[in-house]
Motif scaffolding. Sequence first.
Motif, PDB file in Angstrom:
ATOM      1  N   ALA A  88      12.460   7.432  -6.145  1.00 55.09           N
ATOM      2  CA  ALA A  88      13.876   7.548  -6.471  1.00 55.09           C
ATOM      3  C   ALA A  88      14.530   6.177  -6.376  1.00 55.09           C
ATOM      4  CB  ALA A  88      14.553   8.523  -5.508  1.00 55.09           C
ATOM      5  N   SER A  89      15.458   5.911  -7.268  1.00 49.67           N
ATOM      6  CA  SER A  89      16.229   4.664  -7.208  1.00 49.67           C
ATOM      7  C   SER A  89      17.509   4.868  -7.978  1.00 49.67           C
ATOM      8  CB  SER A  89      15.434   3.485  -7.779  1.00 49.67           C
ATOM      9  OG  SER A  89      15.220   3.659  -9.166  1.00 49.67           O
ATOM     10  N   SER A  90      18.501   4.058  -7.652  1.00 49.27           N
ATOM     11  CA  SER A  90      19.774   4.175  -8.360  1.00 49.27           C
ATOM     12  C   SER A  90      20.422   2.809  -8.526  1.00 49.27           C
ATOM     13  CB  SER A  90      20.711   5.132  -7.612  1.00 49.27           C
ATOM     14  OG  SER A  90      21.894   5.321  -8.323  1.00 49.27           O
ATOM     15  N   CYS A  91      20.965   2.239  -7.430  1.00 51.22           N
ATOM     16  CA  CYS A  91      21.724   0.989  -7.563  1.00 51.22           C
ATOM     17  C   CYS A  91      20.840  -0.218  -7.799  1.00 51.22           C
ATOM     18  CB  CYS A  91      22.579   0.767  -6.318  1.00 51.22           C
ATOM     19  SG  CYS A  91      21.634   0.297  -4.837  1.00 51.22           S
ATOM     20  N   ARG A  92      19.625  -0.206  -7.258  1.00 47.29           N
ATOM     21  CA  ARG A  92      18.695  -1.343  -7.301  1.00 47.29           C
ATOM     22  C   ARG A  92      19.321  -2.616  -6.737  1.00 47.29           C
ATOM     23  NH1 ARG A  92      14.003  -1.140 -10.293  1.00 47.29           N
ATOM     24  NH2 ARG A  92      13.506   0.953 -11.059  1.00 47.29           N
ATOM     25  N   ALA A  93      20.265  -2.451  -5.841  1.00 47.37           N
ATOM     26  CA  ALA A  93      20.940  -3.592  -5.232  1.00 47.37           C
ATOM     27  C   ALA A  93      21.038  -3.470  -3.720  1.00 47.37           C
ATOM     28  CB  ALA A  93      22.341  -3.754  -5.825  1.00 47.37           C
ATOM     29  N   GLY A  94      20.420  -2.436  -3.135  1.00 53.54           N
ATOM     30  CA  GLY A  94      20.414  -2.291  -1.689  1.00 53.54           C
ATOM     31  C   GLY A  94      21.689  -1.766  -1.094  1.00 53.54           C
ATOM     32  N   VAL A  95      22.480  -0.998  -1.874  1.00 56.21           N
ATOM     33  CA  VAL A  95      23.730  -0.479  -1.329  1.00 56.21           C
ATOM     34  C   VAL A  95      23.800   1.042  -1.303  1.00 56.21           C
ATOM     35  CG1 VAL A  95      25.079  -2.515  -1.953  1.00 56.21           C
ATOM     36  CG2 VAL A  95      24.908  -0.614  -3.574  1.00 56.21           C
ATOM     37  N   CYS A  96      22.874   1.747  -1.981  1.00 50.19           N
ATOM     38  CA  CYS A  96      23.020   3.205  -2.066  1.00 50.19           C
ATOM     39  C   CYS A  96      22.035   3.972  -1.201  1.00 50.19           C
ATOM     40  CB  CYS A  96      22.902   3.669  -3.516  1.00 50.19           C
ATOM     41  SG  CYS A  96      21.214   3.735  -4.180  1.00 50.19           S
ATOM     42  N   GLY A  97      20.874   3.420  -0.891  1.00 47.25           N
ATOM     43  CA  GLY A  97      19.908   4.083  -0.042  1.00 47.25           C
ATOM     44  C   GLY A  97      18.994   5.067  -0.734  1.00 47.25           C
ATOM     45  N   ALA A  98      19.068   5.157  -2.064  1.00 52.52           N
ATOM     46  CA  ALA A  98      18.268   6.151  -2.782  1.00 52.52           C
ATOM     47  C   ALA A  98      16.770   5.913  -2.630  1.00 52.52           C
ATOM     48  CB  ALA A  98      18.641   6.162  -4.268  1.00 52.52           C
ATOM     49  N   CYS A  99      16.353   4.659  -2.564  1.00 50.16           N
ATOM     50  CA  CYS A  99      14.920   4.345  -2.569  1.00 50.16           C
ATOM     51  C   CYS A  99      14.333   4.194  -1.166  1.00 50.16           C
ATOM     52  CB  CYS A  99      14.664   3.070  -3.377  1.00 50.16           C
ATOM     53  SG  CYS A  99      15.338   1.565  -2.634  1.00 50.16           S
ATOM     54  N   GLN A 100      15.051   4.574  -0.127  1.00 48.12           N
ATOM     55  CA  GLN A 100      14.583   4.367   1.247  1.00 48.12           C
ATOM     56  C   GLN A 100      13.167   4.893   1.436  1.00 48.12           C
ATOM     57  OE1 GLN A 100      17.281   4.967   4.635  1.00 48.12           O
ATOM     58  NE2 GLN A 100      15.767   6.364   5.477  1.00 48.12           N
ATOM     59  N   ALA A 101      12.316   4.059   2.021  1.00 43.32           N
ATOM     60  CA  ALA A 101      10.913   4.417   2.248  1.00 43.32           C
ATOM     61  C   ALA A 101      10.551   4.184   3.706  1.00 43.32           C
ATOM     62  CB  ALA A 101      10.008   3.576   1.352  1.00 43.32           C
ATOM     63  N   THR A 102       9.697   5.051   4.229  1.00 43.49           N
ATOM     64  CA  THR A 102       9.203   4.908   5.600  1.00 43.49           C
ATOM     65  C   THR A 102       8.110   3.850   5.651  1.00 43.49           C
ATOM     66  OG1 THR A 102       9.704   7.215   6.112  1.00 43.49           O
ATOM     67  CG2 THR A 102       8.084   6.116   7.512  1.00 43.49           C
ATOM     68  N   VAL A 103       8.201   2.963   6.629  1.00 41.21           N
ATOM     69  CA  VAL A 103       7.221   1.893   6.814  1.00 41.21           C
ATOM     70  C   VAL A 103       6.164   2.367   7.814  1.00 41.21           C
ATOM     71  CG1 VAL A 103       6.865  -0.490   7.553  1.00 41.21           C
ATOM     72  CG2 VAL A 103       8.963   0.141   6.338  1.00 41.21           C
ATOM     73  N   VAL A 123       0.861  -1.184   0.000  1.00 39.72           N
ATOM     74  CA  VAL A 123       0.000   0.000   0.000  1.00 39.72           C
ATOM     75  C   VAL A 123       0.894   1.229   0.000  1.00 39.72           C
ATOM     76  CG1 VAL A 123      -1.787   1.296   1.214  1.00 39.72           C
ATOM     77  CG2 VAL A 123      -1.807  -1.216   1.242  1.00 39.72           C
ATOM     78  N   ALA A 124       0.777   2.053  -1.040  1.00 36.80           N
ATOM     79  CA  ALA A 124       1.485   3.325  -1.114  1.00 36.80           C
ATOM     80  C   ALA A 124       0.531   4.386  -0.568  1.00 36.80           C
ATOM     81  CB  ALA A 124       1.898   3.624  -2.543  1.00 36.80           C
ATOM     82  N   ARG A 125       0.614   4.662   0.735  1.00 39.09           N
ATOM     83  CA  ARG A 125      -0.385   5.469   1.422  1.00 39.09           C
ATOM     84  C   ARG A 125      -0.489   6.865   0.825  1.00 39.09           C
ATOM     85  NH1 ARG A 125      -1.952   5.186   6.691  1.00 39.09           N
ATOM     86  NH2 ARG A 125      -2.205   2.970   6.221  1.00 39.09           N
ATOM     87  N   ARG A 126       0.624   7.524   0.616  1.00 40.99           N
ATOM     88  CA  ARG A 126       0.588   8.902   0.136  1.00 40.99           C
ATOM     89  C   ARG A 126       0.051   8.992  -1.288  1.00 40.99           C
ATOM     90  NH1 ARG A 126       5.618  11.402  -0.835  1.00 40.99           N
ATOM     91  NH2 ARG A 126       6.484   9.870   0.607  1.00 40.99           N
ATOM     92  N   SER A 127       0.333   7.980  -2.101  1.00 43.27           N
ATOM     93  CA  SER A 127      -0.127   7.970  -3.498  1.00 43.27           C
ATOM     94  C   SER A 127      -1.536   7.429  -3.641  1.00 43.27           C
ATOM     95  CB  SER A 127       0.835   7.137  -4.351  1.00 43.27           C
ATOM     96  OG  SER A 127       2.152   7.637  -4.280  1.00 43.27           O
ATOM     97  N   GLY A 128      -2.068   6.802  -2.572  1.00 35.84           N
ATOM     98  CA  GLY A 128      -3.398   6.224  -2.651  1.00 35.84           C
ATOM     99  C   GLY A 128      -3.476   5.026  -3.562  1.00 35.84           C
ATOM    100  N   VAL A 129      -2.409   4.234  -3.589  1.00 29.83           N
ATOM    101  CA  VAL A 129      -2.324   3.095  -4.498  1.00 29.83           C
ATOM    102  C   VAL A 129      -2.091   1.823  -3.691  1.00 29.83           C
ATOM    103  CG1 VAL A 129      -0.938   2.017  -6.328  1.00 29.83           C
ATOM    104  CG2 VAL A 129      -1.478   4.452  -6.449  1.00 29.83           C
TER     105      VAL A 129
END
Length: 332
Positions: free
Chosen positions: A278-293, A250-256
């Motif tokens: 946002a995303s960059s490495c797509r391998a879990g090493v850069c932190g660009a896509c960090q999302a709040t749970v 559930v993407a709460r802010r996007s309503g999706v």
Amino acid sequence: MSGASDVPGARGPGDPREAIFEVVVTQLTYEADAVVSVRLERPDGAPLPAWEPGAHVDLLLPVGITRQYSLIESPPDFSSYTIAVLQQPNSRGGSEYVHVFLRPGQRVALGAPRNHFALDPAPHYLFLGGGIGITPLLSMVRAAALRRARWSLHYGGRSVRSMAFAQELVAAHGDAVRLWPADERGPLPLGELLRERADDTLLYCCGPAPLLSAVQEQAERAGWPREAIHFERFAPTVHAHGPDLPVTVVARRSGVEVLVEEDESLLDGLARAGVSMASSCRAGVCGACQATVLDGVPDHRDDVLTPAQREAGDVMMPCVSRARGERIVLDV
């Protein structure tokens, strides 16, 4: 902060990053075999965002490639950034472009600094660098010296010729820096360096995967507490986990709300549903896509979060991590 630019490879309006900056290459300097430093400035001379030791930026190249590089230097007014790039023998295009095609006067795009390798306050530091892994440590040793902390840096490489900034480090900091060119002195003596640890010492290490694995093994054997050990990785660790199952995100802010299949990442599933992240490495090493749970329990598979952050479960990296359950709610 400026908005998005029209540099090829830059994101357009509405991009979830804080900002994408247009910058111009003002200087390239060869620092060692296959290592070039690149100085970047805003075309209008305006200052770039402030950053702290350990930070890195995304360099968005005109060919559509994005790569992360540690910031190694800025003047006090932040009128420029300097990064260093190793030309990888099996480059996927990023380092090759920098070395072969990038030239002074060329404009590229740059993401705002991110820092998942921050230098925590401490009275004593042990820095271990291998090869191009010296880059995030350069700003750290300067900061430690300014803080009047006790510190030592042990820097390993194939040979002195391959070790960027080695002579500058020794000239600036003297005996606090020890060089370990493998062809002259052998590998870093990790057993000796990590055998004894004062209670007030923090360890910061960056380099190739074999070095990081060896440091972790030796540190654990010597009884270093996990919270005292800090790594920055170039490549992801293989994390053991069970079979991937479908999960509702559930993407709460996007309503999706979207059902992410077992053969796709949460990041890809959200993108399929129209949620831009946002995303960059797509391998879990850069932190660009960090999302709040907001709800649910993450199944962490990244190399960015600390053990305490993993246990708290407040954030996750949806490019690689999943959920421990059938549903997870993110603030995106």
